[in-house]
Write a protein that holds these residues in place. Structure first.
Motif, mmCIF file in Angstrom:
data_model
loop_
_atom_site.group_PDB
_atom_site.id
_atom_site.type_symbol
_atom_site.label_atom_id
_atom_site.label_comp_id
_atom_site.label_asym_id
_atom_site.label_seq_id
_atom_site.Cartn_x
_atom_site.Cartn_y
_atom_site.Cartn_z
ATOM 1 N N ASP A 1 -50.415 31.548 4.911
ATOM 2 C CA ASP A 1 -50.231 32.857 4.284
ATOM 3 C C ASP A 1 -48.905 32.930 3.535
ATOM 4 O OD1 ASP A 1 -48.691 32.816 6.546
ATOM 5 O OD2 ASP A 1 -49.362 34.749 7.337
ATOM 6 N N HIS A 2 -48.177 31.830 3.480
ATOM 7 C CA HIS A 2 -47.021 31.700 2.595
ATOM 8 C C HIS A 2 -47.453 30.871 1.382
ATOM 9 C CE1 HIS A 2 -45.141 32.619 6.457
ATOM 10 N NE2 HIS A 2 -44.087 33.023 5.781
ATOM 11 N N TYR A 3 -47.211 31.392 0.204
ATOM 12 C CA TYR A 3 -47.698 30.683 -0.978
ATOM 13 C C TYR A 3 -46.763 30.893 -2.157
ATOM 14 C CZ TYR A 3 -49.383 35.317 -2.367
ATOM 15 O OH TYR A 3 -49.446 36.653 -2.677
ATOM 16 N N GLU A 4 -46.862 30.004 -3.111
ATOM 17 C CA GLU A 4 -46.175 30.135 -4.392
ATOM 18 C C GLU A 4 -47.225 30.456 -5.437
ATOM 19 O OE1 GLU A 4 -44.214 26.450 -5.008
ATOM 20 O OE2 GLU A 4 -42.900 26.651 -3.254
ATOM 21 N N LEU A 5 -47.076 31.579 -6.086
ATOM 22 C CA LEU A 5 -47.993 31.969 -7.145
ATOM 23 C C LEU A 5 -47.491 31.367 -8.448
ATOM 24 C CD1 LEU A 5 -50.568 33.712 -7.594
ATOM 25 C CD2 LEU A 5 -49.035 35.484 -8.453
ATOM 26 N N VAL A 6 -48.277 30.429 -8.995
ATOM 27 C CA VAL A 6 -47.852 29.701 -10.195
ATOM 28 C C VAL A 6 -48.605 30.251 -11.390
ATOM 29 C CG1 VAL A 6 -47.657 27.434 -11.267
ATOM 30 C CG2 VAL A 6 -47.487 27.652 -8.770
ATOM 31 N N ASP A 7 -47.864 30.935 -12.263
ATOM 32 C CA ASP A 7 -48.449 31.576 -13.436
ATOM 33 C C ASP A 7 -48.566 30.547 -14.555
ATOM 34 O OD1 ASP A 7 -47.468 34.548 -15.367
ATOM 35 O OD2 ASP A 7 -49.129 33.139 -15.604
#
Length: 343
Positions: free
Chosen positions: A334-340
């Motif tokens: 539930d920890h994530y990096e949102l990569v746009d």
């Protein structure tokens, strides 16, 4: 590409405005406050966080070009005979994914087949015969579609489950080496929301035994308001989905398309409520929990004026229990990096 880091415990507030602006303004600039729900994300993990962080790739553009771009970032382990798990919908459903977009996507995946299972409820897809007709009506005719439980079932083990030791799935699931879970993210009458987890939890379970197991109902003729729901349904779905991801191991990936997000599932067909929340984009990941967590966070980030109806549907059905129970079962991060990918 720009990266935004998210975790549980707080939520994003958006300033409003246009959809794309609201979404990314919320991610980049929002202040954090105490969570209004059990599991909602935020833009900061903190420098002292040392646990596993998943990558979730994001685009605002909902078209075949960007869908294929996202898939190329997550498909390293997709090989062999590939199942594309898609919710093909009831006849003439207004919110199902565009056929031309899915066709352009499927055509780029060698040796791929769309897979489905029959439904538990009476409708356009509760028998294989009716299901085949519905596939034609809805335009899913450009590639093979395998109704996986048309010729029987198979039991898949649930490792570490609280409710099940095994779940009944469509027999043909074992014929595939890899699975691409292509999901229309939206609300759901009983689940609160339907993301990648629900797509495989109910969508791979066979139409009679497995789906009855997941819904936890002793008599399918009972009115729907008498069926168990809330935490029981969310936990049952998570355990069913765990059987699927354990079966495929590294050879499974997830894509959520966040468009026409009615509070109702595509199983509602023409009776589905008209969406009131704006389209957001597409997210993709190799991590099941992270992608559904990120999708919920993006919904919350839009603020009350834009997301009220969908958030009410999620919370009134206890849908966020999907996320917290997946965390308890170790079904992703539930920890994530949102990569746009648009930046």
């Amino acid at each position: 590409m720009a990266e935004f880091k998210c975790t549980r415990g707080t939520f994003l507030k958006a300033a409003g405005g246009l959809v794309a602006g609201a979404v990314m303004s919320a991610l980049a600039n929002a202040s954090t406050t105490q969570a209004q729900a059990p599991v909602v994300g935020c833009k900061k993990v903190g420098s002292d966080f040392t646990g596993k962080k998943a990558k979730v790739f994001f685009t605002r553009h909902i078209d075949a070009e960007h869908l294929n771009k996202l898939y190329a970032l997550i498909n390293d382990e997709i090989k062999g005979k590939v199942a594309i798990k898609l919710h093909t919908g009831e006849q003439h459903g207004p919110n199902i994914l565009p056929r031309d977009m899915v066709q352009a996507f499927q055509s780029k995946i060698p040796n791929s087949t769309i897979v489905e299972t029959n439904t538990l409820y009476a409708g356009d897809r509760d028998t294989t015969e009716k299901h085949l007709k519905t596939l034609q009506v809805n335009g899913w005719t450009f590639c093979p579609v395998d109704i996986m439980d048309a010729e029987g079932t198979v039991m898949l083990p649930v490792k570490g489950g609280r409710h099940f030791k095994e779940i009944s799935m469509g027999k043909n699931i074992v014929n595939y080496d890899s699975m691409v879970v292509l999901t229309h993210f939206k609300g759901h009458a009983m689940g609160g929301f339907g993301g990648s987890m629900k797509n495989i939890a109910i969508g791979c379970a066979d139409g009679k035994i497995g789906k009855q197991q997941v819904h936890g109902v002793s008599d399918v003729n009972l009115p729907w308001d008498k069926w168990p729901g809330k935490e029981t349904l969310m936990e049952n779905m998570a355990e069913s989905a765990k059987a699927v991801i354990d079966h495929f191991g590294k050879n499974i990936v997830f894509i959520n398309v966040m468009r026409r997000m009615s509070v109702d599932c595509d199983c509602a067909g023409l009776s589905a409520a008209e969406p009131t929340i704006p389209d957001i984009g597409i997210v993709a990941s190799t991590d099941l929990l992270a992608i559904d967590q990120a999708s919920v966070d993006l919904v919350y980030s839009l603020g009350d004026k834009l997301n009220h109806d969908l958030v009410e549907r999620i919370e009134s059905r206890h849908g966020l229990r999907q996320l917290s129970y997946m965390h308890e079962l170790g079904m992703g991060s539930d920890h994530y990096e949102l990569v746009d990918i648009d930046l």
